[in-house]
Scaffold this active site. Structure first.
Site, mmCIF file in Angstrom:
data_model
loop_
_atom_site.group_PDB
_atom_site.id
_atom_site.type_symbol
_atom_site.label_atom_id
_atom_site.label_comp_id
_atom_site.label_asym_id
_atom_site.label_seq_id
_atom_site.Cartn_x
_atom_site.Cartn_y
_atom_site.Cartn_z
ATOM 1 N N ASP A 85 0.813 -1.220 0.000
ATOM 2 C CA ASP A 85 0.000 0.000 0.000
ATOM 3 C C ASP A 85 0.846 1.270 0.000
ATOM 4 O OD1 ASP A 85 -2.484 -1.238 -0.124
ATOM 5 O OD2 ASP A 85 -2.623 -1.439 2.045
ATOM 6 N N LYS A 112 -5.801 -2.884 -7.254
ATOM 7 C CA LYS A 112 -6.255 -2.241 -6.019
ATOM 8 C C LYS A 112 -7.471 -1.368 -6.350
ATOM 9 C CE LYS A 112 -3.357 -3.516 -2.696
ATOM 10 N NZ LYS A 112 -3.811 -3.970 -1.370
ATOM 11 N N ARG A 116 -2.872 1.431 -9.615
ATOM 12 C CA ARG A 116 -1.985 2.427 -9.003
ATOM 13 C C ARG A 116 -0.658 2.561 -9.728
ATOM 14 N NH1 ARG A 116 -3.393 0.841 -2.721
ATOM 15 N NH2 ARG A 116 -5.351 1.996 -2.617
ATOM 16 N N ARG A 158 -5.154 6.532 -1.584
ATOM 17 C CA ARG A 158 -3.686 6.511 -1.506
ATOM 18 C C ARG A 158 -3.042 7.337 -2.612
ATOM 19 N NH1 ARG A 158 -2.652 3.804 2.842
ATOM 20 N NH2 ARG A 158 -3.959 2.029 3.404
#
Length: 198
Positions: A85, A112, A116, A158
């Site tokens: 993460d 995710k 990402r 994130r």
């Protein structure tokens, strides 16, 4: 309950890349299955000191972070599950670090909340960072000035938090679209970041 190192990661990065910083994060979980962020930062030359370490129950420590001159490293293999993460914020640190950082074995990031890997490559490129995506990671040529940009979070918390930290190192302002997505994991993130800068 120990502080989540996934949330602490953004403030670790902020302290390392912002000139004149010294940040103390208290009671952060440092379980070896989750402490890859700290190990990568150390490999990049980060000035991070663990204080008041405790192994009663969940391992914890206070983290003292100071501005550091970072250098590139390779992030791969068995460390990846301990920081999956945190790879977006590690990519931001790599953009500010001197030399080349290689991230491998991170294909899990493609599935995710968003892809990402592709987003970090596209949006860091928009900020003028020199990098290229690979099938399972990215290669980042860091240490050169980069500028702000309009960043689309893709509603991924994130991504939004990583680019909020990237904006601290950018030479011009950054706008993050759909920035409110951070509420899913850290509703007070922007307020806490603003308080640190005060």
């Amino acid at each position: 309950v120990p502080g989540d190192i996934s949330s602490a990661a953004y403030f670790i990065a902020a302290g390392l890349l912002t000139p004149g910083s010294e940040i103390l994060l208290k009671n952060v979980g440092i379980n070896p299955t989750r402490d890859g962020m700290l190990r990568v930062c150390k490999a990049m030359g980060a000035d991070i000191t663990l204080l008041n370490a405790s192994t009663e129950g969940e391992p914890t420590a206070d983290l003292l972070i100071r501005t550091s001159s970072l250098h590139g490293t390779t992030v791969e293999g068995e460390i990846i599950p301990t920081l999956i993460d945190e790879i977006p914020i590690i990519a931001v640190l790599a953009a500010t670090a001197n030399g080349t950082t290689v991230i491998r074995n991170a294909e899990e990031l493609k599935v995710k909340e968003s892809n990402r890997l592709d987003i970090m490559v596209n949006e860091l490129t928009a900020m003028g960072v020199s990098l290229e995506g690979t099938d399972d990671g990215m290669i980042i040529e860091g240490g050169k000035p980069f500028h702000g940009a309009q960043i689309d979070s893709r509603l991924d918390h994130r991504i939004a938090m990583s680019f909020a930290i990237a904006s601290l190192a950018a030479e011009t302002p950054t706008e993050i679209l759909r920035a409110g997505c951070v509420d899913i994991s850290y509703p007070t993130f922007y307020q806490d970041l603003a308080r640190l800068q005060a």
